[in-house]
Design an enzyme around this catalytic site. Structure first.
Site, mmCIF file in Angstrom:
data_model
loop_
_atom_site.group_PDB
_atom_site.id
_atom_site.type_symbol
_atom_site.label_atom_id
_atom_site.label_comp_id
_atom_site.label_asym_id
_atom_site.label_seq_id
_atom_site.Cartn_x
_atom_site.Cartn_y
_atom_site.Cartn_z
ATOM 1 N N TYR A 48 43.690 42.827 34.685
ATOM 2 C CA TYR A 48 43.905 43.198 33.285
ATOM 3 C C TYR A 48 44.844 42.211 32.605
ATOM 4 O O TYR A 48 44.580 41.746 31.490
ATOM 5 C CB TYR A 48 44.476 44.615 33.235
ATOM 6 C CG TYR A 48 44.659 45.188 31.855
ATOM 7 C CD1 TYR A 48 43.580 45.676 31.133
ATOM 8 C CD2 TYR A 48 45.925 45.273 31.270
ATOM 9 C CE1 TYR A 48 43.746 46.226 29.858
ATOM 10 C CE2 TYR A 48 46.105 45.810 30.015
ATOM 11 C CZ TYR A 48 45.007 46.290 29.306
ATOM 12 O OH TYR A 48 45.181 46.824 28.060
ATOM 13 N N SER B 27 47.386 43.179 24.443
ATOM 14 C CA SER B 27 48.198 44.147 25.183
ATOM 15 C C SER B 27 49.553 43.512 25.442
ATOM 16 O O SER B 27 49.701 42.284 25.370
ATOM 17 C CB SER B 27 47.499 44.473 26.508
ATOM 18 O OG SER B 27 48.378 45.106 27.421
#
Length: 261
Positions: free
Chosen positions: A160, A147
């Site tokens: 995250y 990501s």
């Protein structure tokens, strides 16, 4: 090897985790279009059944399995079942993941640990399960879905970002440890992608939509189509000398400081 053959996945078995819908489904579909046989998992029968229907509608004969990727014995069984049904796994795409948007000082430790468990520990578990078969077969491809949060921080995504940053380093370490055995492990880092989940954020006039467009040199959201070519590249012989790399498909966000107000 000819140029087209370098991107062919014919005869390959690909496991894409959490690929009943969304980005995982798009990635699995791309690998299937390039010739791979697809295996995928989900955590319950409802999601699995929807995934199987979606693949059938797309003309893809995918094999689905129920498996929690944080459960090591379950993952070992999954890989053994795939090998029995389809053959050894040649390509692993660690796609399954979650995000919890909570300010760090308000986040419960159990929620933090859940994100780490699914987004970081599970890719370790699944990679660990397929690597012996790849060694025995003489090579393989592992693609970890990273990501932009593998590189950047943002409000409310501490767990995250920690997981995806760790996944980037796990990617590099797998490449370092198993590269001599013809196993390439790379990351694919999507930017902000058009999915049903992001639809409300993409409404014209929505502050987040305006923010993303201003931060993206391409001046648009990405699509799942944008991810297909990079996924096939990383899964194919064309990337045999690419190892430990994270390929960001973000329209240039990570290269850009943004427009001056």
């Amino acid at each position: 090897m000819s140029y087209p053959d370098a991107f062919s996945l014919k005869g390959k078995v690909a496991l894409v985790t959490g690929a009943s819908y969304g980005i995982g489904f798009a990635l699995a579909s791309a690998l299937a279009e390039a010739g791979a046989t697809i295996a995928f998992n989900d955590v319950n029968e409802e999601f699995l059944a929807k995934g199987i229907e979606a693949y059938k509608a797309a003309g893809i004969d995918a094999k689905g399995y129920i498996c929690d990727v944080t459960d090591e014995p379950g993952v070992q069984k999954l890989v053994a079942d795939i090998e029995k049904d389809l053959g050894p796994v040649d390509i692993l795409v660690n796609n399954a993941g979650i995000i919890r948007r909570t300010p760090m000082h308000e986040m419960d430790v159990k929620d933090f640990r859940q994100v780490i468990d699914i987004d970081l520990t599970a890719p370790f578990i699944v990679a660990k399960a397929v690597i012996p078969g790849m060694i025995k077969k003489g090579g393989g491809k592992i693609i970890n879905i990273c990501s932009m949060m593998s590189e950047l921080g943002r409000e409310t995504v501490s767990a995250y970002a920690a997981a995806k940053g760790g996944l980037k380093m796990l990617t590099r370490n797998i490449a370092s440890e198993y590269g001599s055995l013809n196993i390439q492990c790379n990351g694919l880092g999507p930017g902000y992608i058009e999915t049903p989940q992001t639809a409300p954020l993409r409404e014209p006039g929505h502050p987040f939509n305006s923010f993303i467009l201003a931060k993206t040199p391409a001046n648009r959201w990405g699509t799942t189509q944008d991810l297909k070519g990079p996924a096939v590249f990383l899964a194919s012989p064309a990337s045999d000398f690419v190892n430990g790399h994270v390929l960001y498909v973000d329209g240039g966000i990570l290269a850009y400081i943004g427009k001056q107000p």
